[in-house]
Write a protein that holds these residues in place. Sequence first.
Motif, PDB file in Angstrom:
ATOM      1  N   VAL B  67       0.846  -1.201   0.000  1.00  0.00           N
ATOM      2  CA  VAL B  67       0.000   0.000   0.000  1.00  0.00           C
ATOM      3  C   VAL B  67       0.875   1.243   0.000  1.00  0.00           C
ATOM      4  O   VAL B  67       0.652   2.180  -0.778  1.00  0.00           O
ATOM      5  N   ALA B  68       1.885   1.246   0.824  1.00  0.00           N
ATOM      6  CA  ALA B  68       2.800   2.396   0.893  1.00  0.00           C
ATOM      7  C   ALA B  68       3.453   2.632  -0.464  1.00  0.00           C
ATOM      8  O   ALA B  68       3.560   3.769  -0.944  1.00  0.00           O
ATOM      9  N   SER B  69       3.860   1.538  -1.086  1.00  0.00           N
ATOM     10  CA  SER B  69       4.508   1.633  -2.396  1.00  0.00           C
ATOM     11  C   SER B  69       3.537   2.195  -3.433  1.00  0.00           C
ATOM     12  O   SER B  69       3.917   2.998  -4.289  1.00  0.00           O
ATOM     13  N   MET B  70       2.268   1.778  -3.340  1.00  0.00           N
ATOM     14  CA  MET B  70       1.274   2.240  -4.310  1.00  0.00           C
ATOM     15  C   MET B  70       1.055   3.741  -4.147  1.00  0.00           C
ATOM     16  O   MET B  70       0.984   4.481  -5.136  1.00  0.00           O
ATOM     17  N   LYS B  72       3.185   5.880  -2.970  1.00  0.00           N
ATOM     18  CA  LYS B  72       4.399   6.512  -3.490  1.00  0.00           C
ATOM     19  C   LYS B  72       4.350   6.568  -5.020  1.00  0.00           C
ATOM     20  O   LYS B  72       4.639   7.603  -5.637  1.00  0.00           O
ATOM     21  N   LEU B  73       3.965   5.459  -5.658  1.00  0.00           N
ATOM     22  CA  LEU B  73       3.930   5.411  -7.129  1.00  0.00           C
ATOM     23  C   LEU B  73       2.970   6.450  -7.698  1.00  0.00           C
ATOM     24  O   LEU B  73       3.257   7.111  -8.685  1.00  0.00           O
ATOM     25  N   PHE B  74       1.808   6.590  -7.061  1.00  0.00           N
ATOM     26  CA  PHE B  74       0.815   7.528  -7.596  1.00  0.00           C
ATOM     27  C   PHE B  74       1.193   8.977  -7.285  1.00  0.00           C
ATOM     28  O   PHE B  74       1.057   9.844  -8.138  1.00  0.00           O
ATOM     29  N   VAL B  75       1.686   9.221  -6.044  1.00  0.00           N
ATOM     30  CA  VAL B  75       1.937  10.599  -5.625  1.00  0.00           C
ATOM     31  C   VAL B  75       3.236  11.125  -6.232  1.00  0.00           C
ATOM     32  O   VAL B  75       3.261  12.221  -6.801  1.00  0.00           O
ATOM     33  N   ALA B  76       4.297  10.345  -6.149  1.00  0.00           N
ATOM     34  CA  ALA B  76       5.618  10.867  -6.514  1.00  0.00           C
ATOM     35  C   ALA B  76       6.092  10.409  -7.887  1.00  0.00           C
ATOM     36  O   ALA B  76       6.958  11.027  -8.493  1.00  0.00           O
ATOM     37  N   GLU B  77       5.547   9.316  -8.389  1.00  0.00           N
ATOM     38  CA  GLU B  77       6.138   8.765  -9.617  1.00  0.00           C
ATOM     39  C   GLU B  77       5.147   8.686 -10.786  1.00  0.00           C
ATOM     40  O   GLU B  77       5.354   7.905 -11.723  1.00  0.00           O
ATOM     41  N   ASN B  78       4.086   9.469 -10.710  1.00  0.00           N
ATOM     42  CA  ASN B  78       3.186   9.619 -11.862  1.00  0.00           C
ATOM     43  C   ASN B  78       2.638   8.326 -12.446  1.00  0.00           C
ATOM     44  O   ASN B  78       2.519   8.199 -13.663  1.00  0.00           O
ATOM     45  N   LEU B  79       2.335   7.360 -11.571  1.00  0.00           N
ATOM     46  CA  LEU B  79       1.785   6.096 -12.100  1.00  0.00           C
ATOM     47  C   LEU B  79       0.459   6.332 -12.823  1.00  0.00           C
ATOM     48  O   LEU B  79       0.084   5.585 -13.724  1.00  0.00           O
ATOM     49  N   VAL B  80      -0.225   7.415 -12.435  1.00  0.00           N
ATOM     50  CA  VAL B  80      -1.520   7.690 -13.048  1.00  0.00           C
ATOM     51  C   VAL B  80      -1.372   7.952 -14.550  1.00  0.00           C
ATOM     52  O   VAL B  80      -2.253   7.609 -15.344  1.00  0.00           O
ATOM     53  N   ASN B 241      12.378  -4.592  -7.448  1.00  0.00           N
ATOM     54  CA  ASN B 241      11.552  -3.787  -6.553  1.00  0.00           C
ATOM     55  C   ASN B 241      10.203  -4.490  -6.383  1.00  0.00           C
ATOM     56  O   ASN B 241       9.206  -4.166  -7.027  1.00  0.00           O
ATOM     57  N   THR B 242      10.199  -5.487  -5.493  1.00  0.00           N
ATOM     58  CA  THR B 242       9.035  -6.361  -5.367  1.00  0.00           C
ATOM     59  C   THR B 242       7.786  -5.603  -4.916  1.00  0.00           C
ATOM     60  O   THR B 242       6.680  -5.907  -5.353  1.00  0.00           O
ATOM     61  N   GLU B 243       7.959  -4.600  -4.040  1.00  0.00           N
ATOM     62  CA  GLU B 243       6.794  -3.828  -3.601  1.00  0.00           C
ATOM     63  C   GLU B 243       6.103  -3.169  -4.797  1.00  0.00           C
ATOM     64  O   GLU B 243       4.886  -3.208  -4.924  1.00  0.00           O
ATOM     65  N   ASP B 244       6.903  -2.569  -5.672  1.00  0.00           N
ATOM     66  CA  ASP B 244       6.321  -1.904  -6.839  1.00  0.00           C
ATOM     67  C   ASP B 244       5.653  -2.925  -7.764  1.00  0.00           C
ATOM     68  O   ASP B 244       4.596  -2.656  -8.343  1.00  0.00           O
ATOM     69  N   VAL B 245       6.272  -4.104  -7.909  1.00  0.00           N
ATOM     70  CA  VAL B 245       5.663  -5.160  -8.739  1.00  0.00           C
ATOM     71  C   VAL B 245       4.269  -5.478  -8.207  1.00  0.00           C
ATOM     72  O   VAL B 245       3.290  -5.482  -8.963  1.00  0.00           O
ATOM     73  N   PHE B 246       4.187  -5.700  -6.893  1.00  0.00           N
ATOM     74  CA  PHE B 246       2.880  -6.008  -6.313  1.00  0.00           C
ATOM     75  C   PHE B 246       1.908  -4.839  -6.476  1.00  0.00           C
ATOM     76  O   PHE B 246       0.734  -5.028  -6.785  1.00  0.00           O
ATOM     77  N   ALA B 247       2.416  -3.627  -6.279  1.00  0.00           N
ATOM     78  CA  ALA B 247       1.537  -2.457  -6.361  1.00  0.00           C
ATOM     79  C   ALA B 247       0.923  -2.351  -7.758  1.00  0.00           C
ATOM     80  O   ALA B 247      -0.281  -2.106  -7.905  1.00  0.00           O
TER      81      ALA B 247
END
Lengths: 279, 276
Positions: B67-70, B72-80, B241-247
């Motif tokens: 969840v934390a990784s997700m 981070k991905l949306f807020v800081a790394e523009n996953l959207v 980066n397993t957390e990001d993979v799961f996210a």
Amino acid sequence: MKAAVSSGQAPGTASTMTAVVAKDLGLAWAIRQGTPVVALEGVSCAFAPGEVTAIIGPSGCGKSTLLQIVRGFLEPSTGSIAYLGPDGSAGAAPSMATVWQSFNLFPWLTVEENVGFGLELAGVAKPDRQLRVREALAAVDLAGFESKLPRQLSGGMRQRVGLARALVMNPDVLLLDEPFGALDAQTRLVLQEQLARLVESTRKTAILVTHSIEEAILLADKVLVMTARPGRIAAEIAVDIPRPRGHATTGRAEYVALFEQIYGLLRDEVERAMRSEGN
Amino acid sequence: MADGTLERAARAENAASSAPMRLAGTGPKDARWMGWVAVAVVLGLWELGCWLGNINSLYLPRPSQIVASMVKLFVAENLVLDLGWTLWRIFAGCAIGVVAGILMGVWMATSPRVAAIADVFIAALYPLPKVTLIPLLVIWLGTGGPFMLTISALGAFFPVVINTLLGVRQCDPGLVLAARDLGANQRQIVRRVLIPSAVPSIFAGVRLGLGVSIILVVAAEMVVGRTGLGARLFLAGQVLNTEDVFAVLVVLATLGIVVTKLQDMVDERLARWRPN
Ligand SMILES: Nc1ncnc2c1ncn2[C@@H]1O[C@H](COP(=O)(O)OP(=O)(O)O)[C@@H](O)[C@H]1O
Ligand SMILES: [Mg+2]
């Protein structure tokens, strides 16, 4: 059912006075193996304006085929269809609409959309169309069912929609191919009487294919009895019982005599049809 | 699925048998909460097990880490943005494939000659796993937008063609006769009778096709993409980066649920076509 579906063409105009005359019609179905199935052979008959003609005959004798030829959907192998005006000259092809044994309502359209289908194709504007559809539905006692889907209706109601869908087109000739064949006996009796009243009030030219001698006598001015395949006209019988006719008519002596006459002709043909199916 | 999606699908398949089926167990509404409880229990055990077992998050991160990784991905790394790219490729490509598939299917159903010709090509291409076309399409189209849309459209095209063809062919000939009787010309028969009567079958094809489009777009992004969820997934895996993979997997699974829900909603609007 109430009286006439009045909009559109008034009765008595030139095309409604046109007779449909079948001359020496023959039709053979080509089948993949073996000799062609001869469905009709040497059929000559006339459908006079304002007259109801019943066609009765054994199953598979070519009644539906004859109707499709009259409708113009099937090209006969021999013979032709002619349209005769009142003075005997060639007339214009009359407009026709069909009521089907299996109803053939569009299941994804509401009752109103089904009945309005033909008018919409003909480019009738929506307000006018709505008016005529409502009138036609009222004529078959289905006012208030406009937004129902066919699957929400009983068989008898579905066929009344089928009837309204044909009547709303105000055709010169109404074709009915075993219209009540798929209905239970009670529904059938009621609808027969209603159709009899409708036919009497509109004086529409109609061709009614039926399995029921009773239906033929109740509704028709003339009954054509067909032979087993290949279908020919075995007899043409005038029905002179006064109208209005209804279930009470079946008690009259003329009715019984006619019934016996038609049944006598039909029994031989049905037996012949059964024998030829067996071989 | 926790929310009764399967039950709803089964009901749509066979409306008649649903009533007695529902008598056998509890209704789908009453049982719905059990699915969510099960998910919560599994997540709880997962979190607890990783923590107690001191499992290296390189192999199996805890749900809280995912969840934390997700976030981070949306807020800081523009996953959207990547989500947007993937959605665009899936839906735009699928739409192209659906429209082409319906047109082709209707054309085949109404012309024996076209059917005979197209049938050979479809028989050859339909069973071919579409991922095997990725190298060839990259050679022809590069790795940009046209490639992504093409692979997505191809995925949707075949199921839609085949279902449209079957749907139109199964149209009751009595309905065609009735339309003709009411004055319809050939074009009106196609548009007002053949296509509407094939709608349930076409939609079944769209359902299948959208599924294939999703698979193909994500797979193509994994192989050649620099943007999109598939690319992010692949890159995260490359750097362990397993957390990001799961996210990213969770985002993809959510996308799947949303798509299924939308299809169920469309299904409900097809009630008009359902027999009795
Ligand atoms: N499309 C067709 N192809 C081949 N034979 C047909 C076709 N339609 C009808 N027939 C045959 O023609 C004969 C007459 O059919 P039909 O007119 O439907 O009979 P009816 O309506 O009197 O029961 C039947 O023997 C039937 O098998
Ligand atoms: Mg028949």
